[in-house]
Design a protein around this motif. Structure first.
Motif, PDB file in Angstrom:
ATOM      1  N   ALA A  77      15.576  21.173   5.143  1.00 48.37           N
ATOM      2  CA  ALA A  77      14.976  22.000   6.192  1.00 48.37           C
ATOM      3  C   ALA A  77      15.127  23.503   5.934  1.00 48.37           C
ATOM      4  O   ALA A  77      14.288  24.292   6.348  1.00 48.37           O
ATOM      5  N   ASN A  78      16.189  23.892   5.247  1.00 56.00           N
ATOM      6  CA  ASN A  78      16.427  25.333   5.044  1.00 56.00           C
ATOM      7  C   ASN A  78      15.800  25.891   3.773  1.00 56.00           C
ATOM      8  O   ASN A  78      16.046  27.038   3.419  1.00 56.00           O
ATOM      9  N   ARG A  79      15.027  25.080   3.083  1.00 55.66           N
ATOM     10  CA  ARG A  79      14.417  25.568   1.838  1.00 55.66           C
ATOM     11  C   ARG A  79      12.980  26.035   2.080  1.00 55.66           C
ATOM     12  O   ARG A  79      12.413  25.800   3.140  1.00 55.66           O
ATOM     13  N   TYR A  80      12.407  26.632   1.024  1.00 57.24           N
ATOM     14  CA  TYR A  80      11.024  27.110   1.077  1.00 57.24           C
ATOM     15  C   TYR A  80      10.117  26.185   0.254  1.00 57.24           C
ATOM     16  O   TYR A  80      10.597  25.496  -0.646  1.00 57.24           O
ATOM     17  N   PRO A  81       8.797  26.189   0.547  1.00 57.49           N
ATOM     18  CA  PRO A  81       7.888  25.277  -0.156  1.00 57.49           C
ATOM     19  C   PRO A  81       7.960  25.328  -1.683  1.00 57.49           C
ATOM     20  O   PRO A  81       7.837  24.307  -2.351  1.00 57.49           O
ATOM     21  N   HIS A  82       8.203  26.536  -2.274  1.00 61.41           N
ATOM     22  CA  HIS A  82       8.188  26.618  -3.749  1.00 61.41           C
ATOM     23  C   HIS A  82       9.325  25.834  -4.390  1.00 61.41           C
ATOM     24  O   HIS A  82       9.339  25.628  -5.600  1.00 61.41           O
ATOM     25  N   GLU A  83      10.305  25.417  -3.585  1.00 57.31           N
ATOM     26  CA  GLU A  83      11.444  24.667  -4.136  1.00 57.31           C
ATOM     27  C   GLU A  83      11.163  23.168  -4.218  1.00 57.31           C
ATOM     28  O   GLU A  83      12.048  22.391  -4.576  1.00 57.31           O
ATOM     29  N   PHE A  84       9.931  22.770  -3.890  1.00 58.79           N
ATOM     30  CA  PHE A  84       9.606  21.337  -3.867  1.00 58.79           C
ATOM     31  C   PHE A  84       8.483  20.992  -4.843  1.00 58.79           C
ATOM     32  O   PHE A  84       7.658  21.837  -5.176  1.00 58.79           O
ATOM     33  N   SER A  85       8.458  19.732  -5.237  1.00 58.43           N
ATOM     34  CA  SER A  85       7.357  19.244  -6.088  1.00 58.43           C
ATOM     35  C   SER A  85       6.125  18.983  -5.226  1.00 58.43           C
ATOM     36  O   SER A  85       6.212  18.970  -3.989  1.00 58.43           O
ATOM     37  N   GLY A  86       4.986  18.726  -5.869  1.00 61.56           N
ATOM     38  CA  GLY A  86       3.744  18.456  -5.129  1.00 61.56           C
ATOM     39  C   GLY A  86       3.871  17.277  -4.180  1.00 61.56           C
ATOM     40  O   GLY A  86       3.438  17.332  -3.028  1.00 61.56           O
ATOM     41  N   ASN A 134       2.808  27.385   4.375  1.00 63.94           N
ATOM     42  CA  ASN A 134       3.035  28.834   4.301  1.00 63.94           C
ATOM     43  C   ASN A 134       4.252  29.126   3.417  1.00 63.94           C
ATOM     44  O   ASN A 134       5.370  28.724   3.744  1.00 63.94           O
ATOM     45  N   PRO A 135       4.053  29.837   2.290  1.00 66.75           N
ATOM     46  CA  PRO A 135       5.172  30.055   1.349  1.00 66.75           C
ATOM     47  C   PRO A 135       6.304  30.899   1.921  1.00 66.75           C
ATOM     48  O   PRO A 135       7.411  30.898   1.390  1.00 66.75           O
ATOM     49  N   ARG A 136       6.020  31.614   3.022  1.00 66.70           N
ATOM     50  CA  ARG A 136       7.069  32.487   3.588  1.00 66.70           C
ATOM     51  C   ARG A 136       7.859  31.801   4.706  1.00 66.70           C
ATOM     52  O   ARG A 136       8.735  32.410   5.304  1.00 66.70           O
ATOM     53  N   MET A 137       7.493  30.576   5.015  1.00 68.27           N
ATOM     54  CA  MET A 137       8.211  29.880   6.092  1.00 68.27           C
ATOM     55  C   MET A 137       9.132  28.811   5.529  1.00 68.27           C
ATOM     56  O   MET A 137       8.796  28.147   4.553  1.00 68.27           O
ATOM     57  N   LYS A 138      10.281  28.651   6.167  1.00 71.01           N
ATOM     58  CA  LYS A 138      11.175  27.562   5.770  1.00 71.01           C
ATOM     59  C   LYS A 138      10.580  26.239   6.259  1.00 71.01           C
ATOM     60  O   LYS A 138       9.814  26.221   7.227  1.00 71.01           O
ATOM     61  N   ILE A 139      11.013  25.168   5.622  1.00 70.60           N
ATOM     62  CA  ILE A 139      10.478  23.833   5.950  1.00 70.60           C
ATOM     63  C   ILE A 139      10.718  23.510   7.432  1.00 70.60           C
ATOM     64  O   ILE A 139       9.861  22.959   8.110  1.00 70.60           O
ATOM     65  N   GLU A 140      11.885  23.922   7.918  1.00 68.99           N
ATOM     66  CA  GLU A 140      12.222  23.673   9.328  1.00 68.99           C
ATOM     67  C   GLU A 140      11.171  24.277  10.260  1.00 68.99           C
ATOM     68  O   GLU A 140      10.787  23.675  11.265  1.00 68.99           O
ATOM     69  N   ASP A 141      10.676  25.481   9.895  1.00 74.48           N
ATOM     70  CA  ASP A 141       9.693  26.152  10.752  1.00 74.48           C
ATOM     71  C   ASP A 141       8.290  25.598  10.558  1.00 74.48           C
ATOM     72  O   ASP A 141       7.493  25.576  11.487  1.00 74.48           O
ATOM     73  N   ILE A 142       8.008  25.143   9.327  1.00 72.43           N
ATOM     74  CA  ILE A 142       6.691  24.546   9.079  1.00 72.43           C
ATOM     75  C   ILE A 142       6.540  23.252   9.888  1.00 72.43           C
ATOM     76  O   ILE A 142       5.544  23.040  10.568  1.00 72.43           O
ATOM     77  N   VAL A 143       7.567  22.399   9.793  1.00 68.69           N
ATOM     78  CA  VAL A 143       7.495  21.109  10.499  1.00 68.69           C
ATOM     79  C   VAL A 143       7.685  21.312  12.006  1.00 68.69           C
ATOM     80  O   VAL A 143       7.119  20.593  12.826  1.00 68.69           O
ATOM     81  N   GLY A 144       8.464  22.361  12.363  1.00 66.58           N
ATOM     82  CA  GLY A 144       8.740  22.606  13.782  1.00 66.58           C
ATOM     83  C   GLY A 144       7.646  23.382  14.507  1.00 66.58           C
ATOM     84  O   GLY A 144       7.625  23.439  15.742  1.00 66.58           O
ATOM     85  N   GLU A 145       6.724  23.964  13.745  1.00 64.46           N
ATOM     86  CA  GLU A 145       5.689  24.816  14.358  1.00 64.46           C
ATOM     87  C   GLU A 145       4.864  24.093  15.437  1.00 64.46           C
ATOM     88  O   GLU A 145       4.640  24.645  16.518  1.00 64.46           O
ATOM     89  N   PRO A 146       4.392  22.846  15.178  1.00 69.12           N
ATOM     90  CA  PRO A 146       3.648  22.153  16.247  1.00 69.12           C
ATOM     91  C   PRO A 146       4.482  21.986  17.524  1.00 69.12           C
ATOM     92  O   PRO A 146       3.959  22.051  18.633  1.00 69.12           O
ATOM     93  N   LEU A 147       5.808  21.801  17.356  1.00 72.09           N
ATOM     94  CA  LEU A 147       6.692  21.639  18.523  1.00 72.09           C
ATOM     95  C   LEU A 147       6.767  22.955  19.307  1.00 72.09           C
ATOM     96  O   LEU A 147       6.831  22.964  20.536  1.00 72.09           O
ATOM     97  N   ASP A 148       6.748  24.096  18.576  1.00 72.92           N
ATOM     98  CA  ASP A 148       6.786  25.412  19.244  1.00 72.92           C
ATOM     99  C   ASP A 148       5.483  25.653  20.002  1.00 72.92           C
ATOM    100  O   ASP A 148       5.490  26.076  21.157  1.00 72.92           O
ATOM    101  N   ILE A 149       4.355  25.387  19.323  1.00 72.64           N
ATOM    102  CA  ILE A 149       3.043  25.670  19.927  1.00 72.64           C
ATOM    103  C   ILE A 149       2.854  24.875  21.216  1.00 72.64           C
ATOM    104  O   ILE A 149       2.343  25.384  22.210  1.00 72.64           O
ATOM    105  N   HIS A 150       3.284  23.614  21.188  1.00 75.60           N
ATOM    106  CA  HIS A 150       3.098  22.764  22.375  1.00 75.60           C
ATOM    107  C   HIS A 150       4.337  22.747  23.270  1.00 75.60           C
ATOM    108  O   HIS A 150       4.430  21.934  24.189  1.00 75.60           O
TER     109      HIS A 150
END
Length: 309
Positions: A137-146, A95-111
């Protein structure tokens, strides 16, 4: 995981598109099974159907003895801890609007597995595990390579410590130089965490490198299954032979005859009668048009569906 007679049909203009037709496979704990075939043959549909991201048309899938297709919504959510997927396109699956911390942490929140400081630490740990820095962790997906984005996708899939991961063409959107890094990372993680993979890809040399066994698909049907070594050295099915003949050999002295398939892949809405490959097969006989070839063990642990055997 035990997959029995799984079918997935889509409706198109009131006709059934047989994306996956009678798929059977047993994947042992700690094993990597490679699934190959050209674009549109149903590989990704298999991956998504066996873990119920797509609802099946028919069949059963047992994970550690539990029938996934009979589970209620609540129980299926529980199963997600054990069964995860790494998606093909790292540009579309984060999700381009989520920080990496929230993308990776989302499964931990859901469960509801970690909160606050604990969650932060777990995210840092996961990023470390896939070769990224916790400062990311505090960056957004567009700041990373493939390649980095695919690592983030892998970190997210590992957040719940799963046992089984469907790798849906995890390297096809990446540069060749990065592909090897991601495949090596998957191999290392498998050794560390005892993971089991269904590894879907086009690239036969990569699949040979990572897989214990390889399954070849054509137009929604299984055509050959064997251990990685014997499939590469002695392919039985004419389609597998053609696929392997297209893999470049890094030795100019070795001459290999290139098998060029005639025509295009038929439409899955109107597949050929009998053997689905017969319209492009130079060995096609009369029986191929009349009868669908049976799946059989031709040599020890080497299966194929072809009238030549």
């Amino acid at each position: 995981m035990e997959i029995q007679h799984v079918k997935k049909y889509f409706l198109s203009n009131n006709r059934a598109v047989k994306a996956v037709d009678d798929f059977n496979l047993v994947i042992a704990k700690g094993e990597t099974v490679g699934l190959v075939g050209e674009s549109g043959c149903g590989k990704s549909t298999v991956g998504k159907t066996i873990i119920r991201l797509l609802e099946p048309t028919a069949g059963e899938v047992y994970f550690e003895g539990t029938n996934i297709y009979k589970l209620s919504h609540t129980k299926l959510k529980e199963l997600r801890k054990d069964v995860q997927i790494v998606f093909q396109d790292p540009y579309a699956s984060l999700n381009p609007r989520m920080k990496i911390e929230d993308i990776v942490g989302e499964p931990l929140d859901i469960h509801r597995l970690a909160k606050g400081k604990q969650r932060k630490e777990r995210v840092a740990e996961l990023l470390n595990l896939v070769g990224l820095s916790p400062e990311h962790a505090n960056r957004y997906p567009h700041e990373f390579s493939g390649g980095q984005r695919q690592r983030i996708g892998i970190a997210r899939a590992l957040a719940l410590e799963p046992k089984f991961i469907v790798c849906d063409e995890p390297i096809s959107a990446l540069d060749v130089s990065i592909q090897a890094q991601i495949v090596n990372l998957l191999k290392e993680l498998q050794e560390q965490m005892g993971l089991t993979y269904l590894f879907i890809a086009h690239d036969l040399s990569m699949v040979k490198y990572i897989s214990d066994r390889i399954l070849v698909m054509y137009l929604g049907n299984m055509v050959e299954l064997s251990d990685s070594q014997s499939l590469n050295s002695e392919p039985l099915h004419p389609y597998t032979q053609a696929l392997l003949s297209a893999v470049p050999i890094p030795d100019p002295t070795v001459k290999r005859e290139r098998i060029v398939l005639e025509g295009d892949v038929p439409s899955p809405i109107f597949p050929p009668s009998g053997c689905v490959f017969r319209t492009r097969c130079k060995h096609a006989m009369e029986i191929c048009a009349l009868e669908k070839p049976k799946w059989k063990e031709v040599k020890e642990s080497h299966f194929t569906a072809c009238h030549l055997y």
